[in-house]
Write an enzyme that holds these catalytic residues in place. Structure first.
Site, PDB file in Angstrom:
ATOM      1  CE  LYS A  33    -107.341  36.163  -4.517  1.00  0.00           C
ATOM      2  NZ  LYS A  33    -108.615  35.479  -4.299  1.00  0.00           N
ATOM      3  CB  THR A  34    -111.960  35.352  -8.394  1.00  0.00           C
ATOM      4  OG1 THR A  34    -111.527  35.690  -7.077  1.00  0.00           O
ATOM      5  CG2 THR A  34    -113.271  34.588  -8.304  1.00  0.00           C
ATOM      6  CG  ASP A 219    -109.042  32.064  -3.873  1.00  0.00           C
ATOM      7  OD1 ASP A 219    -107.956  32.611  -4.167  1.00  0.00           O
ATOM      8  OD2 ASP A 219    -110.131  32.671  -3.858  1.00  0.00           O
ATOM      9  CD  GLU A 220    -107.514  35.188  -0.766  1.00  0.00           C
ATOM     10  OE1 GLU A 220    -106.315  35.420  -0.520  1.00  0.00           O
ATOM     11  OE2 GLU A 220    -108.290  36.057  -1.213  1.00  0.00           O
ATOM     12  CD  GLN A 250    -103.582  40.731  -1.415  1.00  0.00           C
ATOM     13  OE1 GLN A 250    -104.681  41.125  -1.023  1.00  0.00           O
ATOM     14  NE2 GLN A 250    -103.395  40.310  -2.656  1.00  0.00           N
ATOM     15  NE  ARG A 600    -107.554  45.194  -0.266  1.00  0.00           N
ATOM     16  CZ  ARG A 600    -107.380  44.180  -1.085  1.00  0.00           C
ATOM     17  NH1 ARG A 600    -108.413  43.504  -1.529  1.00  0.00           N
ATOM     18  NH2 ARG A 600    -106.168  43.831  -1.488  1.00  0.00           N
TER      19      ARG A 600
END
Length: 724
Positions: A33-34, A219-220, A250, A600
């Site tokens: 996504k980044t 973002d997020e 998330q 992770r």
């Protein structure tokens, strides 16, 4: 030249080129996504000719913002340091400095961090003759913070109260805001809620920024709260060019106000939204994704999506059952030791847990084996006493009306200004409706002994001397001068202990942090430095080291990745927390938290739980987490290291854990008739009712329902239960 088609997958490319109108990008864990966001900024600037300063890109950590800026700079080969890319708090902070005077917020306001805010609340509680032992300042501050995140201001809340507790909160809230304004200060929540208030009050202020930012990227997005979403809504009044990127799977921050409905219901807030799903995972192996994917499928409140990877299946997720928590720590650290010996970098390994208390045994094991480690999320660097002391000096120089800062450092180092003197000064300030610094600056009116007046005059003289060049001096130079001329450094040197040497090192790191700030900013003023560190988080300061194992809560690990991850303590009451078992939405958030922990891991994931765990001076038998059974059976390998013969804690083992044993190990069980429905008392958990008794002799386990903490399974030998 940037080849967008070749350098992005089809879904990422679709997200990049969708520039007009509302766009919802559902980006699964590790799906790039980044990368998509940075390429989208580059695409708009490079291909569409958009002015980079008309793009507002918002994220949640300074670390993520810096990474985004760095990547865009590399793509465009241009300086983006002063672009509008940053956290909600930093960007709203800039806006507040520009238009804050609409609601009487001065441009040179200072920011109170959480500990400052709690101290202010505590002082107010005492002023109102309330008992801080019965009215917890931290809980009161949390209540005020929650109201601000929901955009409920003191004048609104006073009309909503319905019980004595809320009336007290309303009274404290009103006074809290009054004292913040008198100190020319705002807190974290103010930085966003006040901007929304300004936009709603002043059409001119809102249009200034709504017209300035033609494109908004977030973002997020799953972590946004009500005030943050309201801020975005105000900016998109004149256009709908907003791209939000997030993953409802998330969303793990409801405890700090995040609203899952913001991402679930985004299509209802913005009409004709384009929905794009990033489902290809570039981080984890097939088995890790399969285990995590089946787990999260048990949640009902989510957008349907399924992660996949073109990577190999890899090793299965190891699920290990232990007899007790010490065995768990011993095994995990032994595995880590072997991995390091075989060439894996310690920095590529993480031990994740739900609650901080679980770190102690692992730290103990790492120390015994001389394996270096770091605990992320312990005492934050800027929360250390020596750092807060020097920052308090800087705050007072910037804003002499900051009473909290004054009280912290006026007698630190000692200047003969004791508590009685401070109490008199504080009372004078309250009666005159002035700051304490203004009171002590006029020494002729102080009803104090000459010696005290001289000490105060000397202090004021020193502060005034530093204030003269405050707008011209570099932050690092100011800190060094303060350390020397206040006598603070001399005070630490005279201590000459291991602790004092650590404090010296920390102060050296503060100077280094100031120098780094100066190198990275075009306006490296003392005020800007002060505000930058107030918004700094533990994760912002964390840097992966090759030679240290990482220990952290799952919340702290959000956004990070490691080659090998150990997720420990998967027991009912720990992961998930006991309170989450009573509410479906809380249980789903705990499941999302476990999903975050698993994802992770890049190549190796270990999950573990213990049959018995020592907590609160008592041995508990909690039972395995329900999440353990929700993992895909095809993707896990189960190892049982807790045969029945090894379950019970022995006398020596319990003693080594600091658990008081008043009987010999051969004594089977306290001579108490444990029976269902009998009432018992536990020294920590309080009153409870026995609901089940099983086993006999040394293996007797008593299940008790405690109204305050829920159901606990306790090993009778160590439970310290008393019949009522």
């Amino acid at each position: 030249m940037i080849d967008f088609l070749r350098e992005l997958n089809p879904q990422q490319y679709a997200g990049v080129v969708a520039t007009e109108g509302p766009v919802l990008v559902l980006a699964g864990a590790g799906s790039g996504k980044t990368r998509m966001l940075t390429y989208k900024i580059a695409y708009m600037v490079h291909k569409l000719g958009v002015d980079p300063f008309s793009i507002l890109a918002v994220t949640f950590t300074n670390k993520a913002a810096r990474e985004m800026v760095d990547r865009v700079q590399q793509l465009l080969k241009m300086d983006m340091k002063n672009s509008w890319v940053g956290t909600f708090h930093s960007l709203c902070g800039k806006i507040l400095r520009s238009v804050g005077e609409v609601i009487d917020i001065p441009p040179d306001y200072i920011v109170y961090d959480q500990s400052d805010s709690i101290q202010l609340v505590k002082a107010i509680i005492c002023d109102f003759d309330l008992n801080p032992k019965t009215i917890d300042p931290k809980k009161v501050h949390n209540g005020i913070s929650s109201l601000k995140r929901r955009l409920i201001f003191p004048e609104d809340f006073v009309n909503l109260v319905s019980n004595p507790g809320e009336k007290t909160l309303s009274k404290i809230y009103d006074r809290y805001v009054e004292l913040l304004r008198r100190a020319k200060a705002v807190d974290f929540d103010d930085m966003i809620s006040l901007v929304v208030q300004i936009f709603r009050k002043s059409k001119t202020a809102r249009e200034k920024y709504a017209n300035r930012f033609n494109y908004i990227l977030v973002d997020e997005f799953q972590d946004t709260n009500e005030a943050q979403f309201a801020f975005l809504r105000e900016l998109t009044i004149t256009h709908q060019n907003i791209t939000v990127v997030g993953d409802d799977d998330q969303s793990i921050y409801s405890w700090r106000g995040a609203q899952l409905r913001n991402i679930l219901d985004f299509p209802e807030y913005y009409q004709n939204v384009k929905i794009i799903k990033l489902e290809e995972n570039y981080r984890s192996t097939g088995n890790i994704l399969k285990a995590a994917g089946e787990l999260i499928s048990y949640n009902r409140m989510r957008h349907k999506k399924k992660l996949f990877t073109n990577a190999l299946k890899g090793e299965k997720v190891m699920l290990v059952k232990f007899a007790n928590d010490l065995s768990e720590a011993n095994y995990v650290v032994e595995q880590i030791s072997e991995r390091i010996k075989n060439g894996e970098k310690a920095g590529d390994i993480a031990v994740l847990y739900r609650i901080n208390a679980l770190s102690r045994l692992f730290e103990q094991e790492f120390r015994s084996r001389d394996i270096p480690y770091i605990v992320v999320g312990g005492v934050g660097f800027y929360e250390r006493a020596e750092i807060k002391d020097i920052i308090a000096y800087v705050r007072l120089l910037i804003n002499p009306d900051d009473d909290l800062a004054l009280k912290r450092i006026i007698n630190n180092p000692r200047r003969g200004i004791g508590l009685n003197t401070m109490e008199k000064i504080e009372n004078l300030a309250k009666s005159a409706n002035k700051s304490m610094y203004k009171v002590i600056s006029n020494d002729k009116q102080l009803p104090l002994r000459l010696k005290r007046i001289q000490a105060l005059s000397k202090f004021v003289e020193m502060i005034e001397k530093f204030k003269v060049n405050i707008n011209d001096v570099k932050p690092s130079e100011l800190i060094q001068e303060l350390l020397e001329e206040t006598g603070y450094l001399r005070m630490i040197r005279e201590d000459d202990s291991i602790q004092s040497r650590t404090r010296m090192e920390n102060l050296g790191q503060l100077i280094t942090a100031a120098q780094e700030f100066e190198n990275m900013n075009d306006e490296p003023t003392v005020l800007n430095f002060l505000n930058s560190i107030t918004l700094m988080t533990d994760i912002d300061r964390w840097h992966r080291g090759d030679d240290v194992v990482n220990l952290m809560t799952v919340h702290a690990a959000k956004g990070l990745e490691f080659e090998t991850v150990f997720v420990v303590g998967l027991e009912l009451g720990i992961f998930p927390l006991i309170r989450a078992l009573k509410e479906d939405d809380q249980l789903e958030e705990e499941r999302r938290l476990f999903y975050v922990a698993l994802t992770r891991a890049k190549h190796n994931a270990f999950v573990s739980y213990a049959k018995q765990r020592a907590r609160f001076g008592t041995v508990e038998e909690l039972g395995k987490s329900l999440f353990v059974d929700e993992l895909s059976k095809d993707a896990i390998q189960f190892i049982d290291l807790a045969p029945e013969s090894s379950i019970t804690f022995g006398y020596d083992f319990a003693k080594s854990r600091g658990i008081k044993i008043t009987r010999t190990y051969d004594d089977t069980v306290p001579k108490i008739a444990y029976k269902p429905n009998k009432m018992v008392f536990h020294p920590f958990f309080g009153k409870g009712k026995i609901i089940d008794v099983r086993g006999k002799g040394g293996d007797t386990v008593v299940t008790v329902d405690f109204p305050k903490v829920g159901v606990k399974k306790l090993v009778a030998r160590y439970a310290k239960l008393k019949l009522m």
